[in-house]
Motif scaffolding. Structure first.
Motif, PDB file in Angstrom:
ATOM      1  N   HIS A  69      -5.787   7.140 -13.669  1.00  0.00           N
ATOM      2  CA  HIS A  69      -6.821   8.161 -13.837  1.00  0.00           C
ATOM      3  C   HIS A  69      -6.397   9.158 -14.910  1.00  0.00           C
ATOM      4  O   HIS A  69      -6.963  10.204 -15.069  1.00  0.00           O
ATOM      5  CB  HIS A  69      -7.187   8.834 -12.509  1.00  0.00           C
ATOM      6  N   ALA A  82     -15.985  -1.564  -0.986  1.00  0.00           N
ATOM      7  CA  ALA A  82     -15.099  -0.952  -1.980  1.00  0.00           C
ATOM      8  C   ALA A  82     -15.517  -1.355  -3.389  1.00  0.00           C
ATOM      9  O   ALA A  82     -15.408  -0.568  -4.328  1.00  0.00           O
ATOM     10  CB  ALA A  82     -13.658  -1.342  -1.716  1.00  0.00           C
ATOM     11  N   PHE A 108     -17.055  -1.106   4.889  1.00  0.00           N
ATOM     12  CA  PHE A 108     -17.006  -0.265   3.696  1.00  0.00           C
ATOM     13  C   PHE A 108     -16.987  -1.147   2.463  1.00  0.00           C
ATOM     14  O   PHE A 108     -16.152  -2.045   2.344  1.00  0.00           O
ATOM     15  CB  PHE A 108     -15.759   0.643   3.738  1.00  0.00           C
ATOM     16  N   TYR A 121     -14.472  -3.996   3.178  1.00  0.00           N
ATOM     17  CA  TYR A 121     -13.449  -3.924   4.233  1.00  0.00           C
ATOM     18  C   TYR A 121     -14.135  -3.654   5.559  1.00  0.00           C
ATOM     19  O   TYR A 121     -15.126  -2.935   5.609  1.00  0.00           O
ATOM     20  CB  TYR A 121     -12.459  -2.792   3.941  1.00  0.00           C
ATOM     21  N   LYS A 165     -11.881   7.768 -10.380  1.00  0.00           N
ATOM     22  CA  LYS A 165     -11.312   8.745  -9.459  1.00  0.00           C
ATOM     23  C   LYS A 165     -10.608   8.036  -8.316  1.00  0.00           C
ATOM     24  O   LYS A 165     -10.769   6.831  -8.112  1.00  0.00           O
ATOM     25  CB  LYS A 165     -12.445   9.606  -8.866  1.00  0.00           C
ATOM     26  N   SER A 166      -9.872   8.810  -7.547  1.00  0.00           N
ATOM     27  CA  SER A 166      -9.193   8.242  -6.379  1.00  0.00           C
ATOM     28  C   SER A 166     -10.227   7.681  -5.416  1.00  0.00           C
ATOM     29  O   SER A 166     -11.240   8.315  -5.155  1.00  0.00           O
ATOM     30  CB  SER A 166      -8.366   9.331  -5.707  1.00  0.00           C
ATOM     31  N   GLY A 167      -9.973   6.487  -4.923  1.00  0.00           N
ATOM     32  CA  GLY A 167     -10.876   5.864  -3.950  1.00  0.00           C
ATOM     33  C   GLY A 167     -12.044   5.140  -4.584  1.00  0.00           C
ATOM     34  O   GLY A 167     -12.918   4.625  -3.885  1.00  0.00           O
ATOM     35  N   SER A 168     -12.081   5.060  -5.935  1.00  0.00           N
ATOM     36  CA  SER A 168     -13.230   4.436  -6.587  1.00  0.00           C
ATOM     37  C   SER A 168     -13.153   2.909  -6.532  1.00  0.00           C
ATOM     38  O   SER A 168     -14.148   2.227  -6.753  1.00  0.00           O
ATOM     39  CB  SER A 168     -13.311   4.910  -8.042  1.00  0.00           C
ATOM     40  N   GLY A 169     -11.971   2.339  -6.263  1.00  0.00           N
ATOM     41  CA  GLY A 169     -11.862   0.881  -6.141  1.00  0.00           C
ATOM     42  C   GLY A 169     -11.016   0.242  -7.230  1.00  0.00           C
ATOM     43  O   GLY A 169     -11.037  -0.981  -7.392  1.00  0.00           O
ATOM     44  N   LYS A 170     -10.260   1.051  -7.969  1.00  0.00           N
ATOM     45  CA  LYS A 170      -9.454   0.516  -9.073  1.00  0.00           C
ATOM     46  C   LYS A 170      -8.398  -0.467  -8.576  1.00  0.00           C
ATOM     47  O   LYS A 170      -8.295  -1.591  -9.079  1.00  0.00           O
ATOM     48  CB  LYS A 170      -8.730   1.659  -9.808  1.00  0.00           C
ATOM     49  N   SER A 171      -7.645  -0.013  -7.565  1.00  0.00           N
ATOM     50  CA  SER A 171      -6.568  -0.878  -7.073  1.00  0.00           C
ATOM     51  C   SER A 171      -7.151  -2.139  -6.450  1.00  0.00           C
ATOM     52  O   SER A 171      -6.605  -3.238  -6.610  1.00  0.00           O
ATOM     53  CB  SER A 171      -5.717  -0.146  -6.044  1.00  0.00           C
ATOM     54  N   THR A 172      -8.251  -1.965  -5.743  1.00  0.00           N
ATOM     55  CA  THR A 172      -8.901  -3.128  -5.133  1.00  0.00           C
ATOM     56  C   THR A 172      -9.241  -4.162  -6.200  1.00  0.00           C
ATOM     57  O   THR A 172      -8.966  -5.354  -6.041  1.00  0.00           O
ATOM     58  CB  THR A 172     -10.176  -2.668  -4.396  1.00  0.00           C
ATOM     59  N   GLU A 181      -0.985   2.750 -12.031  1.00  0.00           N
ATOM     60  CA  GLU A 181      -0.433   4.102 -12.183  1.00  0.00           C
ATOM     61  C   GLU A 181       1.029   4.050 -12.614  1.00  0.00           C
ATOM     62  O   GLU A 181       1.898   4.595 -11.928  1.00  0.00           O
ATOM     63  CB  GLU A 181      -0.532   4.872 -10.856  1.00  0.00           C
ATOM     64  N   ARG A 193       0.839  -1.199   0.000  1.00  0.00           N
ATOM     65  CA  ARG A 193       0.000   0.000   0.000  1.00  0.00           C
ATOM     66  C   ARG A 193       0.877   1.253   0.000  1.00  0.00           C
ATOM     67  O   ARG A 193       1.889   1.324   0.667  1.00  0.00           O
ATOM     68  CB  ARG A 193      -0.869  -0.033   1.250  1.00  0.00           C
TER      69      ARG A 193
HETATM   70  N1  LIG Z   1      -7.615  -2.442   3.725  1.00  0.00           N
HETATM   71  C1  LIG Z   1      -8.589  -1.546   3.618  1.00  0.00           C
HETATM   72  N2  LIG Z   1      -9.377  -1.295   4.679  1.00  0.00           N
HETATM   73  C2  LIG Z   1     -10.363  -0.405   4.598  1.00  0.00           C
HETATM   74  N3  LIG Z   1     -10.654   0.282   3.502  1.00  0.00           N
HETATM   75  C3  LIG Z   1      -9.921   0.086   2.399  1.00  0.00           C
HETATM   76  C4  LIG Z   1      -8.842  -0.843   2.405  1.00  0.00           C
HETATM   77  N4  LIG Z   1      -8.296  -0.857   1.168  1.00  0.00           N
HETATM   78  C5  LIG Z   1      -8.984   0.036   0.431  1.00  0.00           C
HETATM   79  N5  LIG Z   1      -9.946   0.592   1.163  1.00  0.00           N
HETATM   80  C6  LIG Z   1     -10.913   1.555   0.693  1.00  0.00           C
HETATM   81  O1  LIG Z   1     -11.493   1.109  -0.513  1.00  0.00           O
HETATM   82  C7  LIG Z   1     -11.650   2.149  -1.421  1.00  0.00           C
HETATM   83  C8  LIG Z   1     -11.052   1.810  -2.741  1.00  0.00           C
HETATM   84  O2  LIG Z   1      -9.648   1.780  -2.565  1.00  0.00           O
HETATM   85  P1  LIG Z   1      -8.637   1.606  -3.780  1.00  0.00           P
HETATM   86  O3  LIG Z   1      -7.289   1.547  -3.249  1.00  0.00           O
HETATM   87  O4  LIG Z   1      -9.130   0.494  -4.634  1.00  0.00           O
HETATM   88  O5  LIG Z   1      -8.853   2.991  -4.539  1.00  0.00           O
HETATM   89  P2  LIG Z   1      -8.205   3.469  -5.931  1.00  0.00           P
HETATM   90  O6  LIG Z   1      -9.335   3.578  -6.884  1.00  0.00           O
HETATM   91  O7  LIG Z   1      -7.092   2.609  -6.284  1.00  0.00           O
HETATM   92  O8  LIG Z   1      -7.691   4.913  -5.526  1.00  0.00           O
HETATM   93  P3  LIG Z   1      -6.329   5.652  -5.965  1.00  0.00           P
HETATM   94  O9  LIG Z   1      -6.540   6.183  -7.341  1.00  0.00           O
HETATM   95  O10 LIG Z   1      -6.237   6.772  -4.977  1.00  0.00           O
HETATM   96  O11 LIG Z   1      -5.252   4.689  -5.847  1.00  0.00           O
HETATM   97  C9  LIG Z   1     -11.068   3.387  -0.781  1.00  0.00           C
HETATM   98  O12 LIG Z   1     -12.145   4.193  -0.271  1.00  0.00           O
HETATM   99  C10 LIG Z   1     -10.238   2.863   0.353  1.00  0.00           C
HETATM  100  O13 LIG Z   1     -10.298   3.757   1.433  1.00  0.00           O
END
Ligand SMILES: Nc1ncnc2c1ncn2[C@@H]1O[C@H](COP(=O)(O)OP(=O)(O)OP(=O)(O)O)[C@@H](O)[C@H]1O
Ligand SMILES: [Mg+2]
Lengths: 429, 244
Positions: free
Chosen positions: B217, B37, B35, B28, B56-63, B184, A427
């Motif tokens: 993004h 994701a 939450f 999560y 966008k940031s936080g949308s769940g892409k990395s997840t 990214e 992370r």
């Molecule tokens: N281990 C975790 N515990 C709690 N919440 C989590 C965890 N991992 C991710 N999240 C939440 O899940 C959501 C999606 O996270 P993710 O990392 O997939 O976003 P992202 O789209 O990759 O954002 P970015 O562009 O900023 O990397 C976020 O709101 C994040 O806070």
């Protein structure tokens, strides 16, 4: 990952943070160094006892005493038959005296080849050509006894001529120019009987003995003929029942007897009412004492090692912390948890190995130096004594034990690394 | 009797996707702090494709990417690799799949600074028990492909940003993966260097047929992909294909 790669990676990792690894290695070094020295002390002293075994008695001889009847603690009932012990043990120890009847009873036990009562003799002095008298203590030669000689020969058990072996310290005092020149000369030995009358007996010097821990410290050794003459002289005025009373006797048995056969013989003597000890048993008592002392010293060293093992835990926890990313990446790339565990626990083992190998190595150098220095100064009178000696087996054991302790210390950080979640570790901040 | 529903017909005629997500959910935490994701994402990725996951940031892409790369398990739904259930993979077989099928390029480089560039690049080969000579040969080949051959012996920390990302791509490539995940990949680079890295990734996709899944993004980067999936608040809101 191949095991060889796990090992080389772990070694590489331990050198990544040089200062931290060095400090941990120093902590282990101190423990391992101490452990090696204390162990070396035990090895050295025990070796010396073993090599001087022959000076205490022969391999095919049992020292027999009468079994003490009263084994209870507290004050012992008075027994007119008790007499002072002449065998090694705590001071003031007494044994039940043996009579000629006991001697023949022992001789009748199957397996006993011969019995010789030990005559306890207490001469007053020895004097040679220059006329000065020197106090002398002496004992009769035990059958099969091998003294460590500086010159001359062992006292003869078969000769009827009185012979004596003198300690090396008497040579100059008695006016001889060298050990060799004393051999063959005649000395006078003074002894007092029970009526306070003085007697002087002549004896031929057949040998000069080195000083050793093996029981003959600064005293002379008389052959059977001389011992008997001295005993007869000092017993003048005693009733025959008081005279023929011995604290112990020497029993010869078959040279080729197996340890099991010796044990059976001891058991037979025990049923007959006698305690029998081989030389090895007596040495064993010495060694037990030495081993106990070494054990106490070792436990201090082990405490130092335990303290050091917390250093390992600390060092590795820090490196797990530092390498969180790397561990996560390796797991994302398909490295199994077991291998991650192996990587960190081997690093711990390697640190343990470094500390213990360097510690043991330097301890060997320092210990050998110290014992060489002592051998030529303080212990110059005890030839053959290497105070701190090292056996490859005990060095290997020490290194392995330290590596084992290090492995145990490494399990906590290694387990922490192994169960790390790859995503958590990757992370971004 | 021959009343096939269109979807089944379509699936029979199309090749099996190399990677697929079927109504995948990921939450999560639990109770109050729970939450969601990902709230039910389905998608199919075919061999040789390049796909952008945009949002966008936080949308769940990395997840989503972590779930597709089998680094994490969904709370609900299924992940299929070559048509078989990837969630059944555990232990050794999971590790070997991660090692042999996927390559990763992250926004941060995750290079071990003190180790040589070559050592960093051959890490996946080391993990997959390749012998040391073979590792070196393949590592140098991968570095040569990224024009970093002369930096093989340097410490990774001594490389420039663009060189570091190229080293990371060499590491992603070295074990001949079928899919490269790039989260990214240009986020840490200036636009010129970023463009070079993008060119490298797309040429790998074109010339070696490696499936490319890019999380970004950055609209320009997304536009270069065959297909874009837009994610908002854990749901796919739009799928866009290059006119084919
Ligand atoms: N281990 C975790 N515990 C709690 N919440 C989590 C965890 N991992 C991710 N999240 C939440 O899940 C959501 C999606 O996270 P993710 O990392 O997939 O976003 P992202 O789209 O990759 O954002 P970015 O562009 O900023 O990397 C976020 O709101 C994040 O806070
Ligand atoms: Mg992200």
């Amino acid at each position: 990952m191949r095991t060889i790669d796990v090992i080389s990676t772990a070694i590489g990792n331990s050198f990544r943070s040089k200062l931290r690894t060095t400090l941990t290695v120093i902590a282990i070094f101190i423990g391992a160094f101490t452990l090696t020295i204390t162990n070396g002390l035990g090895t050295g002293i025990n070796n010396y006892i073993t090599t001087t075994v022959a000076a205490i008695g022969a391999q095919d001889v049992l020292t027999v005493t009468k079994t003490q009847q009263d084994q209870s603690t507290g004050p012992r009932k008075y027994d007119p038959n008790q007499m002072a012990s002449t065998s090694p043990g705590r001071p003031g120890q007494t044994v039940a005296g043996m009579t000629p009847a006991d001697i023949s009873a022992i001789a009748a036990v199957p397996g006993v080849l011969s019995v010789q009562p030990t005559l306890s003799i207490s001469p007053d002095y020895v004097e040679a050509g220059n006329g000065t008298k020197y106090a002398l203590s002496a004992s009769g030669a035990v059958p099969g006894l091998k003294l460590q000689l500086a010159a001359g020969a062992q006292p003869s058990a078969t000769s009827s001529a009185p012979q004596i072996v003198l300690p090396v310290s008497y040579v100059k005092a008695l006016g001889y120019s060298s050990d060799r020149s004393a051999i063959g000369s005649t000395v006078n030995i003074g002894i007092t009987d029970s009526t306070r009358a003085e007697h002087t007996l002549g004896a031929t010097v057949v040998g000069i003995a080195e000083i050793s821990l093996g029981g003959t410290g600064g005293s002379g050794t008389a052959n059977e003929a001389l011992a008997q003459e001295l005993y007869n002289a000092q017993s003048i005025g005693l009733s025959s029942s008081t005279k023929d009373r011995y604290s112990q006797a020497s029993v010869r048995f078959d040279k080729s007897a197996t340890p099991a056969a010796v044990n059976q013989l001891k058991a037979r003597l025990a049923t007959a009412g006698y305690d029998a000890k081989t030389v090895a048993d007596q040495i064993g008592t010495f060694k037990t004492v030495i081993d106990a002392i070494v054990l106490v010293l070792n436990s201090f060293a082990v405490i130092a090692l335990l303290a050091a093992s917390f250093g390992i835990v600390n060092t590795l926890l820090m490196s797990v912390q530092e390498r969180t990313r790397e561990i996560g990446l390796m797991k994302a790339m398909g490295m199994g948890s077991g291998r991650v565990f192996g990587l960190f626990s081997f690093e711990a083992v390697f640190i343990g190995f470094l500390g213990s190998a360097i510690g043991a190595g330097i301890a060997i150098l320092v210990g050998s130096g110290i014992s060489a220095a002592l051998a030529s100064s303080v212990f110059s009178g005890l030839p053959g004594l290497t105070l701190i000696a090292f056996s490859p087996a005990s060095i290997a054991t020490i290194i392995l034990v330290v590596m084992g302790i290090a492995f145990l210390a490494g399990t906590l950080p290694a387990a922490k690394a192994a169960k790390q979640d790859p995503i958590e570790s990757l992370r971004y901040e | 009797m021959l009343d096939w529903s269109p979807s089944i017909k379509e699936r029979l005629s199309m090749p099996t996707p190399i990677l697929a997500a079927r109504d995948v959910k990921k939450s999560y935490g639990r109770g109050q702090s729970r939450f969601d994701a990902l709230k039910g994402v389905s998608l199919e990725i075919f061999e040789g494709e390049s796909l952008a996951i945009v949002g966008k940031s936080g949308s769940g892409k990395s997840t989503l990417m972590h779930l597709l790369a089998l680094l994490d398990r969904p709370t609900d739904g299924a992940i299929e690799l070559n048509g078989s259930d990837a969630l059944l993979l555990r232990g050794r077989s999971l590790n070997s799949t991660r090692n042999k099928t996927f390559g990763f390029v992250f926004q941060q480089f995750f290079l071990t600074g003190g180790a040589s560039v070559l050592d960093n690049v051959i890490l996946p080969l080391k993990i997959s028990r390749v012998r040391s000579r073979e590792r070196k040969r393949r590592g140098l080949a991968a570095l040569a492909e990224l024009e970093l051959r002369d930096k093989a012996g340097n410490r990774a920390s001594a490389l420039s940003g663009g060189q570091k990302q190229r080293a990371v791509i060499a590491r992603a490539l070295v074990n001949n993966p079928r899919i490269i995940f790039a989260d990214e990949p240009t986020g840490n680079l200036d636009s010129a260097t970023g463009a070079v890295v993008e060119d490298i990734l797309f040429s790998l996709n074109r010339e070696q047929g490696i499936t490319l899944i890019v999380v970004t993004h950055d609209e320009d980067l997304a536009a270069r992909c065959d297909r874009r999936i837009y994610i908002r608040d854990g749901l796919v809101v739009e799928t866009e294909s290059r006119a084919a």
